[in-house]
Design a protein around this motif. Sequence first.
Motif, PDB file in Angstrom:
ATOM      1  N   LYS A 179       0.834  -1.211   0.000  1.00  0.00           N
ATOM      2  CA  LYS A 179       0.000   0.000   0.000  1.00  0.00           C
ATOM      3  C   LYS A 179       0.866   1.257   0.000  1.00  0.00           C
ATOM      4  CE  LYS A 179      -3.594   2.416   2.614  1.00  0.00           C
ATOM      5  NZ  LYS A 179      -4.444   2.406   3.834  1.00  0.00           N
ATOM      6  N   LEU A 180       1.905   1.267   0.850  1.00  0.00           N
ATOM      7  CA  LEU A 180       2.807   2.419   0.936  1.00  0.00           C
ATOM      8  C   LEU A 180       3.466   2.705  -0.410  1.00  0.00           C
ATOM      9  CD1 LEU A 180       4.547   4.465   2.727  1.00  0.00           C
ATOM     10  CD2 LEU A 180       6.237   2.618   2.794  1.00  0.00           C
ATOM     11  N   THR A 181       3.997   1.665  -1.033  1.00  0.00           N
ATOM     12  CA  THR A 181       4.744   1.867  -2.275  1.00  0.00           C
ATOM     13  C   THR A 181       3.831   2.207  -3.452  1.00  0.00           C
ATOM     14  OG1 THR A 181       4.762  -0.549  -2.597  1.00  0.00           O
ATOM     15  CG2 THR A 181       6.699   0.454  -1.567  1.00  0.00           C
ATOM     16  N   GLU A 182       2.622   1.676  -3.456  1.00  0.00           N
ATOM     17  CA  GLU A 182       1.676   2.041  -4.512  1.00  0.00           C
ATOM     18  C   GLU A 182       1.266   3.505  -4.389  1.00  0.00           C
ATOM     19  OE1 GLU A 182      -1.468  -0.809  -4.184  1.00  0.00           O
ATOM     20  OE2 GLU A 182      -0.547  -2.189  -5.636  1.00  0.00           O
ATOM     21  N   GLU A 183       1.084   3.969  -3.155  1.00  0.00           N
ATOM     22  CA  GLU A 183       0.735   5.374  -2.942  1.00  0.00           C
ATOM     23  C   GLU A 183       1.892   6.289  -3.350  1.00  0.00           C
ATOM     24  OE1 GLU A 183      -2.164   6.799  -2.076  1.00  0.00           O
ATOM     25  OE2 GLU A 183      -2.987   4.776  -2.280  1.00  0.00           O
ATOM     26  N   ARG A 184       3.104   5.847  -3.092  1.00  0.00           N
ATOM     27  CA  ARG A 184       4.271   6.627  -3.517  1.00  0.00           C
ATOM     28  C   ARG A 184       4.322   6.727  -5.042  1.00  0.00           C
ATOM     29  NH1 ARG A 184       9.340   4.660   0.383  1.00  0.00           N
ATOM     30  NH2 ARG A 184       8.771   5.967   2.180  1.00  0.00           N
ATOM     31  N   ALA A 185       4.104   5.604  -5.702  1.00  0.00           N
ATOM     32  CA  ALA A 185       4.127   5.600  -7.164  1.00  0.00           C
ATOM     33  C   ALA A 185       3.028   6.500  -7.729  1.00  0.00           C
ATOM     34  CB  ALA A 185       3.974   4.170  -7.681  1.00  0.00           C
ATOM     35  N   LYS A 186       1.866   6.494  -7.083  1.00  0.00           N
ATOM     36  CA  LYS A 186       0.765   7.358  -7.525  1.00  0.00           C
ATOM     37  C   LYS A 186       1.118   8.834  -7.347  1.00  0.00           C
ATOM     38  CE  LYS A 186      -2.968   4.042  -6.597  1.00  0.00           C
ATOM     39  NZ  LYS A 186      -4.135   3.723  -5.720  1.00  0.00           N
ATOM     40  N   SER A 187       1.826   9.155  -6.265  1.00  0.00           N
ATOM     41  CA  SER A 187       2.240  10.545  -6.032  1.00  0.00           C
ATOM     42  C   SER A 187       3.166  11.024  -7.143  1.00  0.00           C
ATOM     43  CB  SER A 187       2.945  10.674  -4.679  1.00  0.00           C
ATOM     44  OG  SER A 187       2.049  10.456  -3.614  1.00  0.00           O
ATOM     45  N   LEU A 188       4.111  10.170  -7.518  1.00  0.00           N
ATOM     46  CA  LEU A 188       5.023  10.524  -8.603  1.00  0.00           C
ATOM     47  C   LEU A 188       4.288  10.624  -9.936  1.00  0.00           C
ATOM     48  CD1 LEU A 188       8.320   8.561  -7.883  1.00  0.00           C
ATOM     49  CD2 LEU A 188       8.111  11.005  -8.327  1.00  0.00           C
ATOM     50  N   MET A 189       3.355   9.717 -10.157  1.00  0.00           N
ATOM     51  CA  MET A 189       2.571   9.754 -11.388  1.00  0.00           C
ATOM     52  C   MET A 189       1.793  11.068 -11.478  1.00  0.00           C
ATOM     53  SD  MET A 189      -0.336   7.061 -12.698  1.00  0.00           S
ATOM     54  CE  MET A 189      -1.161   7.273 -14.274  1.00  0.00           C
ATOM     55  N   SER A 190       1.180  11.472 -10.376  1.00  0.00           N
ATOM     56  CA  SER A 190       0.430  12.731 -10.353  1.00  0.00           C
ATOM     57  C   SER A 190       1.335  13.918 -10.646  1.00  0.00           C
ATOM     58  CB  SER A 190      -0.249  12.913  -8.988  1.00  0.00           C
ATOM     59  OG  SER A 190      -1.203  11.905  -8.765  1.00  0.00           O
ATOM     60  N   TYR A 191       2.561  13.848 -10.149  1.00  0.00           N
ATOM     61  CA  TYR A 191       3.508  14.940 -10.397  1.00  0.00           C
ATOM     62  C   TYR A 191       3.825  15.049 -11.887  1.00  0.00           C
ATOM     63  CZ  TYR A 191       7.751  17.725 -10.404  1.00  0.00           C
ATOM     64  OH  TYR A 191       8.684  18.698 -10.675  1.00  0.00           O
ATOM     65  N   PHE A 192       4.122  13.918 -12.520  1.00  0.00           N
ATOM     66  CA  PHE A 192       4.440  13.942 -13.950  1.00  0.00           C
ATOM     67  C   PHE A 192       3.239  14.421 -14.773  1.00  0.00           C
ATOM     68  CE2 PHE A 192       7.881  10.858 -12.830  1.00  0.00           C
ATOM     69  CZ  PHE A 192       8.933  11.581 -13.373  1.00  0.00           C
ATOM     70  N   ILE A 193       2.046  13.994 -14.391  1.00  0.00           N
ATOM     71  CA  ILE A 193       0.836  14.430 -15.100  1.00  0.00           C
ATOM     72  C   ILE A 193       0.663  15.942 -14.968  1.00  0.00           C
ATOM     73  CG2 ILE A 193      -1.688  14.299 -15.117  1.00  0.00           C
ATOM     74  CD1 ILE A 193      -1.400  11.345 -14.310  1.00  0.00           C
ATOM     75  N   SER A 194       0.942  16.473 -13.771  1.00  0.00           N
ATOM     76  CA  SER A 194       0.803  17.917 -13.548  1.00  0.00           C
ATOM     77  C   SER A 194       1.784  18.724 -14.395  1.00  0.00           C
ATOM     78  CB  SER A 194       1.011  18.251 -12.065  1.00  0.00           C
ATOM     79  OG  SER A 194       2.382  18.134 -11.696  1.00  0.00           O
ATOM     80  N   LYS A 195       2.857  18.064 -14.848  1.00  0.00           N
ATOM     81  CA  LYS A 195       3.863  18.737 -15.668  1.00  0.00           C
ATOM     82  C   LYS A 195       3.622  18.552 -17.167  1.00  0.00           C
ATOM     83  CE  LYS A 195       6.173  20.421 -12.259  1.00  0.00           C
ATOM     84  NZ  LYS A 195       6.247  21.892 -12.037  1.00  0.00           N
ATOM     85  N   GLY A 196       2.537  17.846 -17.515  1.00  0.00           N
ATOM     86  CA  GLY A 196       2.180  17.728 -18.924  1.00  0.00           C
ATOM     87  C   GLY A 196       2.391  16.373 -19.557  1.00  0.00           C
ATOM     88  N   VAL A 197       2.732  15.354 -18.756  1.00  0.00           N
ATOM     89  CA  VAL A 197       2.906  14.003 -19.290  1.00  0.00           C
ATOM     90  C   VAL A 197       1.554  13.289 -19.268  1.00  0.00           C
ATOM     91  CG1 VAL A 197       4.122  11.810 -19.063  1.00  0.00           C
ATOM     92  CG2 VAL A 197       5.269  13.944 -18.414  1.00  0.00           C
ATOM     93  N   GLU A 198       1.161  12.705 -20.392  1.00  0.00           N
ATOM     94  CA  GLU A 198      -0.140  12.043 -20.486  1.00  0.00           C
ATOM     95  C   GLU A 198      -0.183  10.803 -19.589  1.00  0.00           C
ATOM     96  OE1 GLU A 198       0.752  14.346 -24.133  1.00  0.00           O
ATOM     97  OE2 GLU A 198       1.814  12.824 -22.949  1.00  0.00           O
ATOM     98  N   PRO A 199      -1.272  10.609 -18.847  1.00  0.00           N
ATOM     99  CA  PRO A 199      -1.362   9.485 -17.892  1.00  0.00           C
ATOM    100  C   PRO A 199      -1.264   8.109 -18.544  1.00  0.00           C
ATOM    101  CG  PRO A 199      -3.483  10.598 -18.142  1.00  0.00           C
ATOM    102  CD  PRO A 199      -2.462  11.470 -18.797  1.00  0.00           C
ATOM    103  N   GLU A 200      -1.711   7.987 -19.799  1.00  0.00           N
ATOM    104  CA  GLU A 200      -1.663   6.678 -20.460  1.00  0.00           C
ATOM    105  C   GLU A 200      -0.236   6.236 -20.780  1.00  0.00           C
ATOM    106  OE1 GLU A 200      -2.844   9.805 -23.611  1.00  0.00           O
ATOM    107  OE2 GLU A 200      -3.331   9.312 -21.516  1.00  0.00           O
ATOM    108  N   ARG A 201       0.714   7.128 -20.630  1.00  0.00           N
ATOM    109  CA  ARG A 201       2.114   6.784 -20.895  1.00  0.00           C
ATOM    110  C   ARG A 201       2.839   6.326 -19.630  1.00  0.00           C
ATOM    111  NH1 ARG A 201       4.273  12.181 -23.079  1.00  0.00           N
ATOM    112  NH2 ARG A 201       6.246  11.033 -23.032  1.00  0.00           N
TER     113      ARG A 201
END
Length: 238
Positions: A179-201
Amino acid sequence: MKPKLLFIISLILCLMFSVKSYSQLTGTVVSISGTVKNALTKEPLTVYVVAYTEDGKKVNAARSNASDNGYYSLTGLKPGAKYKIVIEQPRYLKETYELYVPYTTKYTEYSKDFALIPFSQGTAIPLPVPPFELKKTKLRFGIESFLEPFVREFVSNKNATFEIICYPDAPGEPTENLKLTEERAKSLMSYFISKGVEPERIKIKGNSSTDPQNPPPVEKRAKGKRYIGTTYIKILNS
């Protein structure tokens, strides 16, 4: 303003002007040297190291020598100027280093080693600085500068896809670690999305056990040097 204070200010300005003028008249030259290596394998590389002015004008370039431990020496810099030292190499993330050269009348040589991060399909790149605090899932303050090269590459390269892989900080309850590591990965994913990277990538992967490539140390670490589970950016398609 008191005459004495005016005199001191005038003297300082005169000295600054004199140093600047003298360095221009004498053609004082500044250099920067160091090594260029692969950040993962530590293998010396042969690449071009280029200096640009603040407004993007090319000043000079030097070629590192893989047979000489990746050594380079870039000269032609001038006192009182700001430069961007740039390395762009296929299959590696672009590296940029900002250098301010103070006014001086003496030859000066700066030292800067570069570790280029490989960017090729199948490569799992460990982040050099843990993006999270111990047992936390929120991105730590200041991590943006370490993520910037990845953001720049993923925004400009629309074909690139990648996976964020996080490992826990210590052995423990598998469900909690996952659970901890999945939440960490989601946090990083959200950061990249906020910078303009498409979520499907972006793909994410948590883990219930610690990193087999970089496990927690057996011996107790010095105070303030805590082990944090590794985070990888794995390139799926470049």
